[in-house]
Scaffold this motif. Sequence first.
Motif, PDB file in Angstrom:
ATOM      1  N   THR A   1      48.146  32.832  31.379  1.00 39.70           N
ATOM      2  CA  THR A   1      47.937  34.260  32.137  1.00 39.70           C
ATOM      3  C   THR A   1      46.524  34.398  32.626  1.00 39.70           C
ATOM      4  O   THR A   1      45.687  33.641  32.272  1.00 39.70           O
TER       5      THR A   1
ATOM      6  N   VAL B   1      43.187  36.404  33.347  1.00 41.01           N
ATOM      7  CA  VAL B   1      42.272  37.697  32.917  1.00 41.01           C
ATOM      8  C   VAL B   1      41.419  38.160  34.274  1.00 41.01           C
ATOM      9  O   VAL B   1      40.633  37.543  34.918  1.00 41.01           O
TER      10      VAL B   1
ATOM     11  N   THR C   1      38.886  40.892  36.039  1.00 38.24           N
ATOM     12  CA  THR C   1      37.897  41.560  35.904  1.00 38.24           C
ATOM     13  C   THR C   1      37.185  42.394  36.865  1.00 38.24           C
ATOM     14  O   THR C   1      36.868  41.777  38.003  1.00 38.24           O
TER      15      THR C   1
ATOM     16  N   SER D   1      39.132  34.317  34.258  1.00 39.37           N
ATOM     17  CA  SER D   1      39.321  33.315  33.196  1.00 39.37           C
ATOM     18  C   SER D   1      40.874  33.146  33.304  1.00 39.37           C
ATOM     19  O   SER D   1      41.733  33.915  33.602  1.00 39.37           O
TER      20      SER D   1
ATOM     21  N   GLU E   1      43.894  32.131  30.470  1.00 40.58           N
ATOM     22  CA  GLU E   1      44.175  32.153  29.314  1.00 40.58           C
ATOM     23  C   GLU E   1      45.570  31.443  28.821  1.00 40.58           C
ATOM     24  O   GLU E   1      46.827  31.701  29.503  1.00 40.58           O
TER      25      GLU E   1
END
Length: 434
Positions: free
Chosen positions: A37, A39, A41, A52, A54
Amino acid sequence: MTMISTAASGLSATQVVLNTISNNVANSETDGYSRRTVVLTSQASGGVSASSLERQTSFFLQQQTWGSTSEVGYYTSYSDYSSYLEQLMSSDSLDITSSLSAFYSALESASSSPDDEALRTAVLTAAQTLATTFNALSGYLDDIAQDVNSQIDSTVTQVNDLSAQIADLNQQIVSLQSQGLDTSALEDSRDAAIDSLSELVEFDVLAQADGSYSLTLPQGQTLVSGSNAATLSWDSSSGLSLTFGKQTTSISEEMSGSLGGLFAFVNEVLEPTQSQLDSIAVAVAEALNDAQADGYDLDGDSGAALFSWDSQDPAGTLSVSSGFTTDDLAFAGSSTTGSGDNDNLLAMLELSEDQQSDYTALVTWLGQVSSQASNALSTSTTLQSSLSDSLDSISGVNLDEEAANLVVYQNIYSANAKVLSAADELFDTVLNMF
Protein backbone atom coordinates in the motif's frame (compact mmCIF):
# COMPACT_ATOMS: atom_id res chain seq x y z
CA MET A 1 2.25 26.00 -4.42
CA THR A 2 0.48 26.89 -7.66
CA MET A 3 -2.65 25.25 -8.93
CA ILE A 4 -0.64 23.52 -11.65
CA SER A 5 2.00 22.10 -9.31
CA THR A 6 -0.70 20.96 -6.87
CA ALA A 7 -2.53 19.06 -9.60
CA ALA A 8 0.77 17.67 -10.88
CA SER A 9 1.63 16.35 -7.42
CA GLY A 10 -1.79 14.68 -7.30
CA LEU A 11 -1.20 13.05 -10.67
CA SER A 12 2.24 11.85 -9.63
CA ALA A 13 1.12 10.45 -6.27
CA THR A 14 -1.95 8.79 -7.79
CA GLN A 15 0.21 7.23 -10.49
CA VAL A 16 2.32 5.60 -7.75
CA VAL A 17 -0.85 4.20 -6.15
CA LEU A 18 -2.16 2.89 -9.47
CA ASN A 19 1.18 1.24 -10.20
CA THR A 20 1.10 -0.39 -6.75
CA ILE A 21 -2.45 -1.65 -7.31
CA SER A 22 -1.36 -3.06 -10.66
CA ASN A 23 1.56 -4.84 -8.99
CA ASN A 24 -0.73 -6.29 -6.30
CA VAL A 25 -3.15 -7.65 -8.90
CA ALA A 26 -0.33 -9.11 -10.99
CA ASN A 27 1.03 -10.95 -7.92
CA SER A 28 -2.31 -12.03 -6.49
CA GLU A 29 -1.40 -15.71 -7.01
CA THR A 30 2.31 -15.40 -6.25
CA ASP A 31 3.30 -17.51 -3.25
CA GLY A 32 4.79 -15.45 -0.44
CA TYR A 33 3.80 -12.08 -1.92
CA SER A 34 2.69 -9.47 0.60
CA ARG A 35 0.24 -6.78 -0.48
CA ARG A 36 1.71 -3.29 -0.83
CA THR A 37 0.00 0.00 0.00
CA VAL A 38 1.10 3.60 -0.58
CA VAL A 39 1.18 6.16 2.20
CA LEU A 40 0.04 9.53 0.86
CA THR A 41 1.16 12.65 2.76
CA SER A 42 -0.20 16.15 2.48
CA GLN A 43 2.54 18.69 1.87
CA ALA A 44 2.71 21.82 3.98
CA SER A 45 2.94 24.04 0.89
CA GLY A 46 0.03 22.25 -0.76
CA GLY A 47 -0.32 19.16 -2.86
CA VAL A 48 0.36 15.54 -1.99
CA SER A 49 3.26 13.12 -2.13
CA ALA A 50 3.63 9.32 -2.04
CA SER A 51 5.83 9.32 1.04
CA SER A 52 6.37 5.58 1.39
CA LEU A 53 5.45 2.11 0.20
CA GLU A 54 4.29 -0.22 2.96
CA ARG A 55 4.33 -4.02 2.95
CA GLN A 56 1.22 -5.30 4.67
CA THR A 57 1.94 -8.08 7.17
CA SER A 58 1.82 -8.94 10.87
CA PHE A 59 5.10 -9.89 12.53
CA PHE A 60 3.20 -11.38 15.46
CA LEU A 61 1.15 -13.65 13.19
CA GLN A 62 4.28 -14.53 11.24
CA GLN A 63 5.97 -15.68 14.44
CA GLN A 64 2.94 -17.74 15.40
CA THR A 65 2.77 -19.25 11.92
CA TRP A 66 6.46 -20.16 11.93
CA GLY A 67 6.03 -21.84 15.30
CA SER A 68 3.03 -23.85 14.09
CA THR A 69 4.92 -24.81 10.93
CA SER A 70 7.69 -26.26 13.11
CA GLU A 71 5.08 -28.36 14.93
CA VAL A 72 3.69 -29.62 11.63
CA GLY A 73 7.20 -30.50 10.44
CA TYR A 74 7.88 -32.39 13.68
CA TYR A 75 4.73 -34.49 13.59
CA THR A 76 4.96 -35.07 9.84
CA SER A 77 8.34 -36.80 10.24
CA TYR A 78 7.30 -38.58 13.42
CA SER A 79 3.94 -39.72 12.06
CA ASP A 80 5.18 -40.81 8.62
CA TYR A 81 7.94 -43.02 9.98
CA SER A 82 5.84 -44.37 12.87
CA SER A 83 3.03 -45.30 10.50
CA TYR A 84 5.44 -47.01 8.11
CA LEU A 85 7.06 -48.95 10.95
CA GLU A 86 3.72 -50.11 12.29
CA GLN A 87 2.64 -51.32 8.83
CA LEU A 88 5.96 -53.09 8.38
CA MET A 89 5.77 -54.90 11.71
CA SER A 90 2.21 -56.07 11.08
CA SER A 91 2.65 -57.06 7.41
CA ASP A 92 1.82 -60.67 6.57
CA SER A 93 5.24 -61.45 5.16
CA LEU A 94 7.12 -60.13 8.22
CA ASP A 95 4.67 -60.89 11.01
CA ILE A 96 6.54 -62.79 13.72
CA THR A 97 3.22 -63.98 15.14
CA SER A 98 2.41 -65.76 11.89
CA SER A 99 5.83 -67.43 11.83
CA LEU A 100 5.43 -68.51 15.45
CA SER A 101 1.97 -69.87 14.68
CA ALA A 102 3.37 -71.85 11.75
CA PHE A 103 6.16 -73.25 13.93
CA TYR A 104 3.83 -74.36 16.72
CA SER A 105 1.35 -75.74 14.20
CA ALA A 106 4.17 -77.91 12.84
CA LEU A 107 4.98 -78.98 16.40
CA GLU A 108 1.38 -79.83 17.07
CA SER A 109 1.18 -81.90 13.89
CA ALA A 110 4.33 -83.77 14.95
CA SER A 111 2.82 -84.55 18.36
CA SER A 112 0.68 -87.29 16.83
CA SER A 113 3.72 -89.08 15.42
CA PRO A 114 6.90 -87.61 16.90
CA ASP A 115 9.18 -90.04 15.10
CA ASP A 116 7.79 -89.27 11.62
CA GLU A 117 10.63 -87.87 9.51
CA ALA A 118 8.37 -85.71 7.32
CA LEU A 119 6.72 -84.11 10.34
CA ARG A 120 10.08 -83.52 12.03
CA THR A 121 11.36 -81.94 8.80
CA ALA A 122 8.33 -79.61 8.79
CA VAL A 123 9.18 -78.51 12.34
CA LEU A 124 12.81 -77.81 11.46
CA THR A 125 11.77 -75.92 8.31
CA ALA A 126 9.33 -73.82 10.35
CA ALA A 127 12.12 -73.05 12.83
CA GLN A 128 14.35 -71.90 9.98
CA THR A 129 11.51 -69.75 8.59
CA LEU A 130 10.97 -68.20 12.03
CA ALA A 131 14.64 -67.28 12.27
CA THR A 132 14.60 -65.88 8.73
CA THR A 133 11.58 -63.73 9.56
CA PHE A 134 13.39 -62.27 12.56
CA ASN A 135 16.43 -61.62 10.33
CA ALA A 136 14.37 -59.94 7.61
CA LEU A 137 12.45 -57.75 10.04
CA SER A 138 15.65 -56.72 11.80
CA GLY A 139 17.17 -55.90 8.42
CA TYR A 140 14.23 -53.68 7.52
CA LEU A 141 14.56 -51.85 10.84
CA ASP A 142 18.25 -51.28 10.07
CA ASP A 143 17.23 -49.93 6.65
CA ILE A 144 14.82 -47.50 8.33
CA ALA A 145 17.62 -46.37 10.66
CA GLN A 146 19.89 -45.71 7.67
CA ASP A 147 17.11 -43.87 5.85
CA VAL A 148 16.45 -41.67 8.89
CA ASN A 149 20.17 -40.92 9.22
CA SER A 150 20.27 -39.94 5.56
CA GLN A 151 17.22 -37.73 6.07
CA ILE A 152 18.88 -36.08 9.06
CA ASP A 153 22.00 -35.36 6.99
CA SER A 154 19.88 -33.88 4.21
CA THR A 155 17.86 -31.77 6.65
CA VAL A 156 21.00 -30.39 8.31
CA THR A 157 22.30 -29.38 4.86
CA GLN A 158 19.01 -27.63 4.09
CA VAL A 159 19.11 -25.79 7.42
CA ASN A 160 22.59 -24.49 6.65
CA ASP A 161 21.63 -23.43 3.11
CA LEU A 162 18.51 -21.58 4.27
CA SER A 163 20.35 -19.93 7.18
CA ALA A 164 23.00 -18.62 4.79
CA GLN A 165 20.26 -17.40 2.44
CA ILE A 166 18.52 -15.51 5.25
CA ALA A 167 21.80 -13.93 6.34
CA ASP A 168 22.47 -12.80 2.76
CA LEU A 169 18.97 -11.31 2.49
CA ASN A 170 19.52 -9.54 5.81
CA GLN A 171 22.62 -7.89 4.36
CA GLN A 172 20.82 -6.77 1.21
CA ILE A 173 17.83 -5.41 3.13
CA VAL A 174 19.96 -3.44 5.58
CA SER A 175 22.02 -1.97 2.74
CA LEU A 176 19.02 -0.86 0.65
CA GLN A 177 17.01 0.46 3.60
CA SER A 178 19.96 2.62 4.62
CA GLN A 179 19.69 4.20 1.15
CA GLY A 180 15.95 4.76 1.54
CA LEU A 181 15.08 2.18 -1.14
CA ASP A 182 12.14 -0.23 -1.15
CA THR A 183 12.99 -3.72 0.16
CA SER A 184 9.52 -5.30 0.05
CA ALA A 185 10.48 -7.98 -2.48
CA LEU A 186 13.57 -8.91 -0.48
CA GLU A 187 11.54 -9.07 2.73
CA ASP A 188 9.06 -11.40 1.02
CA SER A 189 11.96 -13.63 -0.03
CA ARG A 190 13.35 -13.61 3.51
CA ASP A 191 9.98 -14.53 4.99
CA ALA A 192 9.66 -17.38 2.48
CA ALA A 193 13.11 -18.67 3.45
CA ILE A 194 12.25 -18.43 7.15
CA ASP A 195 8.99 -20.26 6.49
CA SER A 196 10.91 -23.10 4.79
CA LEU A 197 13.44 -23.14 7.62
CA SER A 198 10.71 -23.26 10.28
CA GLU A 199 9.50 -26.56 8.83
CA LEU A 200 12.94 -28.03 9.52
CA VAL A 201 13.93 -26.62 12.92
CA GLU A 202 12.45 -24.62 15.76
CA PHE A 203 13.75 -21.11 16.41
CA ASP A 204 12.80 -17.66 17.67
CA VAL A 205 12.88 -14.58 15.41
CA LEU A 206 13.80 -11.11 16.64
CA ALA A 207 13.42 -8.06 14.38
CA GLN A 208 16.36 -5.66 14.64
CA ALA A 209 16.24 -1.88 14.28
CA ASP A 210 18.34 -1.97 11.09
CA GLY A 211 15.75 -4.17 9.34
CA SER A 212 17.57 -7.47 9.80
CA TYR A 213 16.20 -10.56 11.59
CA SER A 214 18.07 -12.57 14.22
CA LEU A 215 17.25 -16.26 14.62
CA THR A 216 18.04 -18.23 17.77
CA LEU A 217 17.50 -21.89 18.59
CA PRO A 218 15.32 -22.87 21.60
CA GLN A 219 18.41 -23.37 23.78
CA GLY A 220 19.55 -19.81 22.98
CA GLN A 221 22.27 -20.49 20.39
CA THR A 222 22.44 -18.01 17.50
CA LEU A 223 21.49 -19.44 14.12
CA VAL A 224 21.46 -16.16 12.16
CA SER A 225 22.65 -12.74 13.24
CA GLY A 226 22.74 -9.94 10.68
CA SER A 227 24.76 -11.11 7.69
CA ASN A 228 26.29 -14.04 9.59
CA ALA A 229 24.89 -17.57 9.74
CA ALA A 230 25.89 -20.48 11.95
CA THR A 231 26.69 -23.96 10.61
CA LEU A 232 24.81 -26.97 11.95
CA SER A 233 26.60 -30.34 12.06
CA TRP A 234 25.49 -33.84 12.96
CA ASP A 235 27.22 -37.12 13.52
CA SER A 236 25.54 -40.33 14.65
CA SER A 237 28.16 -40.82 17.35
CA SER A 238 28.74 -37.28 18.61
CA GLY A 239 25.28 -35.82 18.01
CA LEU A 240 24.23 -32.32 16.95
CA SER A 241 26.46 -29.24 17.18
CA LEU A 242 26.40 -25.62 16.03
CA THR A 243 29.37 -23.52 14.95
CA PHE A 244 29.04 -19.73 14.94
CA GLY A 245 32.26 -17.94 14.18
CA LYS A 246 34.98 -19.76 16.12
CA GLN A 247 32.64 -21.15 18.77
CA THR A 248 31.13 -24.66 18.56
CA THR A 249 28.46 -25.83 21.00
CA SER A 250 26.48 -29.02 21.43
CA ILE A 251 22.79 -28.79 20.58
CA SER A 252 19.98 -30.73 22.20
CA GLU A 253 18.13 -32.99 19.77
CA GLU A 254 14.87 -32.19 21.57
CA MET A 255 13.35 -29.57 19.30
CA SER A 256 10.40 -29.03 17.03
CA GLY A 257 10.59 -29.10 13.25
CA SER A 258 11.12 -32.13 11.04
CA LEU A 259 14.69 -32.51 12.35
CA GLY A 260 13.40 -32.84 15.91
CA GLY A 261 10.71 -35.26 14.70
CA LEU A 262 13.37 -37.50 13.15
CA PHE A 263 15.41 -37.56 16.35
CA ALA A 264 12.31 -38.22 18.44
CA PHE A 265 11.24 -41.10 16.18
CA VAL A 266 14.65 -42.75 16.52
CA ASN A 267 14.86 -42.28 20.29
CA GLU A 268 11.24 -42.94 21.21
CA VAL A 269 10.09 -45.46 18.60
CA LEU A 270 12.73 -47.06 16.37
CA GLU A 271 15.41 -47.90 18.94
CA PRO A 272 12.88 -49.23 21.51
CA THR A 273 11.33 -51.35 18.75
CA GLN A 274 14.72 -52.76 17.74
CA SER A 275 15.52 -53.48 21.38
CA GLN A 276 12.17 -55.17 21.98
CA LEU A 277 12.50 -57.25 18.81
CA ASP A 278 15.91 -58.42 19.99
CA SER A 279 14.44 -59.29 23.38
CA ILE A 280 11.61 -61.27 21.80
CA ALA A 281 14.07 -63.13 19.56
CA VAL A 282 16.24 -64.05 22.56
CA ALA A 283 13.21 -65.01 24.66
CA VAL A 284 11.85 -67.29 21.92
CA ALA A 285 15.23 -68.88 21.22
CA GLU A 286 16.19 -69.37 24.86
CA ALA A 287 12.81 -70.86 25.78
CA LEU A 288 12.98 -73.37 22.95
CA ASN A 289 16.64 -74.14 23.65
CA ASP A 290 15.78 -74.75 27.31
CA ALA A 291 12.89 -76.95 26.24
CA GLN A 292 15.23 -78.84 23.98
CA ALA A 293 17.65 -79.35 26.89
CA ASP A 294 14.83 -80.86 28.95
CA GLY A 295 14.12 -83.53 26.32
CA TYR A 296 15.82 -86.28 24.39
CA ASP A 297 16.45 -86.76 20.69
CA LEU A 298 16.01 -89.86 18.54
CA ASP A 299 19.33 -91.22 19.75
CA GLY A 300 18.28 -90.86 23.40
CA ASP A 301 20.72 -88.00 23.99
CA SER A 302 19.88 -84.75 25.75
CA GLY A 303 18.54 -82.17 23.30
CA ALA A 304 20.97 -79.76 21.67
CA ALA A 305 20.30 -76.02 21.27
CA LEU A 306 17.87 -75.41 18.40
CA PHE A 307 18.87 -71.76 17.86
CA SER A 308 22.04 -69.71 17.98
CA TRP A 309 22.62 -65.95 17.66
CA ASP A 310 25.07 -63.08 18.14
CA SER A 311 24.34 -61.23 21.37
CA GLN A 312 25.21 -57.92 19.64
CA ASP A 313 22.40 -58.38 17.11
CA PRO A 314 20.07 -61.19 18.25
CA ALA A 315 17.16 -60.69 15.85
CA GLY A 316 19.45 -60.04 12.90
CA THR A 317 21.60 -63.12 13.44
CA LEU A 318 19.13 -65.67 14.82
CA SER A 319 19.48 -69.01 13.03
CA VAL A 320 19.03 -72.73 13.49
CA SER A 321 22.20 -74.03 15.11
CA SER A 322 24.85 -75.21 12.70
CA GLY A 323 24.64 -78.96 12.04
CA PHE A 324 21.26 -79.29 13.71
CA THR A 325 19.16 -82.04 12.05
CA THR A 326 15.70 -83.48 12.44
CA ASP A 327 17.18 -86.27 14.61
CA ASP A 328 18.27 -83.61 17.12
CA LEU A 329 14.70 -82.51 17.87
CA ALA A 330 14.22 -83.53 21.50
CA PHE A 331 10.55 -84.50 21.57
CA ALA A 332 10.90 -87.34 24.08
CA GLY A 333 10.56 -86.79 27.82
CA SER A 334 12.87 -89.66 28.67
CA SER A 335 15.91 -91.30 27.13
CA THR A 336 14.36 -94.76 27.55
CA THR A 337 10.78 -94.36 26.33
CA GLY A 338 11.57 -94.61 22.63
CA SER A 339 10.98 -92.48 19.56
CA GLY A 340 7.22 -92.37 20.00
CA ASP A 341 7.46 -90.33 23.22
CA ASN A 342 6.07 -86.78 22.79
CA ASP A 343 6.10 -85.57 26.40
CA ASN A 344 8.72 -82.89 25.86
CA LEU A 345 7.11 -81.84 22.58
CA LEU A 346 3.87 -81.17 24.48
CA ALA A 347 5.86 -79.04 26.94
CA MET A 348 7.22 -77.03 24.00
CA LEU A 349 3.68 -76.34 22.78
CA GLU A 350 2.85 -74.65 26.09
CA LEU A 351 5.34 -71.86 25.20
CA SER A 352 3.27 -70.68 22.25
CA GLU A 353 0.85 -68.25 23.88
CA ASP A 354 3.38 -66.17 25.81
CA GLN A 355 5.75 -65.85 22.85
CA GLN A 356 3.04 -64.70 20.46
CA SER A 357 1.57 -62.27 23.00
CA ASP A 358 4.93 -60.44 23.40
CA TYR A 359 5.09 -59.60 19.71
CA THR A 360 1.39 -58.73 19.57
CA ALA A 361 1.95 -56.28 22.45
CA LEU A 362 4.79 -54.64 20.52
CA VAL A 363 2.68 -54.19 17.37
CA THR A 364 -0.23 -52.88 19.48
CA TRP A 365 2.06 -50.30 21.10
CA LEU A 366 3.31 -49.20 17.69
CA GLY A 367 -0.29 -48.80 16.56
CA GLN A 368 -0.99 -46.53 19.51
CA VAL A 369 2.13 -44.46 18.84
CA SER A 370 1.21 -44.11 15.18
CA SER A 371 -2.36 -43.11 16.00
CA GLN A 372 -1.29 -40.50 18.56
CA ALA A 373 1.24 -39.02 16.13
CA SER A 374 -1.38 -38.87 13.38
CA ASN A 375 -3.84 -37.10 15.69
CA ALA A 376 -1.16 -34.62 16.79
CA LEU A 377 -0.30 -33.94 13.14
CA SER A 378 -3.95 -33.28 12.33
CA THR A 379 -4.27 -30.86 15.25
CA SER A 380 -1.07 -28.96 14.43
CA THR A 381 -2.02 -28.77 10.75
CA THR A 382 -5.40 -27.28 11.64
CA LEU A 383 -3.73 -24.64 13.83
CA GLN A 384 -1.20 -23.82 11.12
CA SER A 385 -3.97 -23.45 8.55
CA SER A 386 -5.93 -21.13 10.83
CA LEU A 387 -2.89 -18.92 11.50
CA SER A 388 -1.99 -18.89 7.81
CA ASP A 389 -5.51 -17.77 6.93
CA SER A 390 -5.29 -14.98 9.50
CA LEU A 391 -1.98 -13.83 8.05
CA ASP A 392 -3.34 -14.03 4.50
CA SER A 393 -6.25 -11.81 5.48
CA ILE A 394 -3.67 -9.11 6.16
CA SER A 395 -0.95 -9.71 3.60
CA GLY A 396 -2.90 -11.46 0.84
CA VAL A 397 -4.27 -9.66 -2.20
CA ASN A 398 -8.05 -9.25 -2.30
CA LEU A 399 -8.97 -8.68 -5.94
CA ASP A 400 -12.33 -7.11 -5.09
CA GLU A 401 -10.64 -4.62 -2.78
CA GLU A 402 -7.97 -3.84 -5.36
CA ALA A 403 -10.66 -3.34 -8.06
CA ALA A 404 -12.52 -0.89 -5.80
CA ASN A 405 -9.29 1.01 -5.07
CA LEU A 406 -8.52 1.08 -8.78
CA VAL A 407 -11.81 2.79 -9.54
CA VAL A 408 -11.30 5.30 -6.70
CA TYR A 409 -7.80 6.30 -7.78
CA GLN A 410 -8.73 6.36 -11.45
CA ASN A 411 -11.31 8.99 -10.55
CA ILE A 412 -8.77 10.87 -8.46
CA TYR A 413 -6.26 10.74 -11.32
CA SER A 414 -8.91 12.00 -13.77
CA ALA A 415 -9.92 14.79 -11.40
CA ASN A 416 -6.30 15.93 -11.01
CA ALA A 417 -5.89 15.82 -14.78
CA LYS A 418 -8.96 18.05 -15.18
CA VAL A 419 -7.60 20.49 -12.59
CA LEU A 420 -4.31 20.58 -14.48
CA SER A 421 -6.16 21.17 -17.76
CA ALA A 422 -8.27 23.93 -16.24
CA ALA A 423 -5.16 25.57 -14.77
CA ASP A 424 -3.51 25.45 -18.16
CA GLU A 425 -6.52 27.12 -19.81
CA LEU A 426 -6.58 29.81 -17.15
CA PHE A 427 -2.86 30.43 -17.63
CA ASP A 428 -3.36 30.74 -21.40
CA THR A 429 -6.26 33.15 -20.86
CA VAL A 430 -4.10 35.33 -18.61
CA LEU A 431 -1.29 35.34 -21.17
CA ASN A 432 -3.69 36.34 -23.97
CA MET A 433 -4.84 39.37 -21.98
CA PHE A 434 -1.54 41.08 -22.66
